[in-house]
Design an enzyme around this catalytic site. Structure first.
Site, PDB file in Angstrom:
ATOM      1  N   ARG A 167       0.827  -1.221   0.000  1.00 21.65           N
ATOM      2  CA  ARG A 167       0.000   0.000   0.000  1.00 21.65           C
ATOM      3  C   ARG A 167       0.856   1.266   0.000  1.00 21.65           C
ATOM      4  O   ARG A 167       0.410   2.317  -0.442  1.00 21.65           O
ATOM      5  CB  ARG A 167      -0.987  -0.033   1.169  1.00 21.65           C
ATOM      6  N   GLU A 210       2.441  -6.410  13.044  1.00 23.90           N
ATOM      7  CA  GLU A 210       1.373  -6.554  14.036  1.00 23.90           C
ATOM      8  C   GLU A 210       0.791  -7.966  13.920  1.00 23.90           C
ATOM      9  O   GLU A 210       0.325  -8.539  14.879  1.00 23.90           O
ATOM     10  CB  GLU A 210       0.292  -5.499  13.759  1.00 23.90           C
TER      11      GLU A 210
END
Ligand code: AMP
Length: 174
Positions: free
Chosen positions: A61, A98
């Site tokens: 992204r 994460e």
């Protein structure tokens, strides 16, 4: 203004890609022409007149926003990619996400001592990714102007994983 745009067009997707993660989905924002332009201009603004030679976009992204910011600044784009994607000799750095672990790579000839780069990605979460990119820039011999994010998950304290003193410009901090 920009915060209102992000609130309206970044959508929370609970439990994606795994339970407990609230995924910040940027696809509605990308699909909106005026929001896309507004975000590109807002992300580029802090870096104008700061001697930036290139934007470093982080797969995947970060490629989208990195390209937009590079075009706004009138500079080129350097790619940081997942392993095995770049065709020429690379430097690599491991990092913790994460949700998982991985490795990032940059072409060995992408940077030189005259490079002064801003790293662009959509979300700063734990800081593992951005910290690894900083390592790659150091390996490549370039200067780090700083980091630009759409959104920073401040409660995860990702900034603490970034080189001390590096500028961090997030359009929104949660
Ligand atoms: P981190 O290394 O933990 O800072 O994670 C940053 C990278 O993972 C960025 O490239 C983000 O695109 C992605 N990411 C991490 N957490 C999220 C989230 N909650 N929503 C969307 N993307 C995320």
């Amino acid at each position: 203004m920009i915060e209102e745009t992000l609130d309206r067009l970044m959508r929370d997707v609970p439990d994606f890609p795994k339970p407990g993660i609230v995924f910040k989905d940027i696809t509605p924002l990308l699909a909106d022409a005026s929001a896309l332009r507004e975000v590109a201009q807002a992300m580029a603004a802090p870096w104008r007149d700061r001697g930036v030679t290139h934007v470093v976009g982080v797969e995947s992204r970060g490629f989208l926003f990195g390209t937009a910011v590079a075009m706004e600044l009138g500079v080129g784009l350097i790619l940081v990619r997942k392993p095995g994607k770049l065709p020429c000799p690379t430097y690599s750095a491991d990092y913790t996400l994460e949700y998982g672990t991985d490795r990032l790579e940059i072409h060995q000839d992408a940077l030189d001592s005259g490079s002064n780069v801003v790293v662009v990605d959509d979300v700063l979460a734990t800081g593992g990714t951005a910290g690894a990119v900083a390592e790659l820039i150091a390996q490549g011999g370039g200067q780090l102007a700083g980091f630009g994010f759409l959104l920073e998950l401040g409660f995860l304290a990702g900034r603490e994983k970034l080189p001390s003193g590096a500028a961090v410009e997030s359009l929104k901090i949660l």
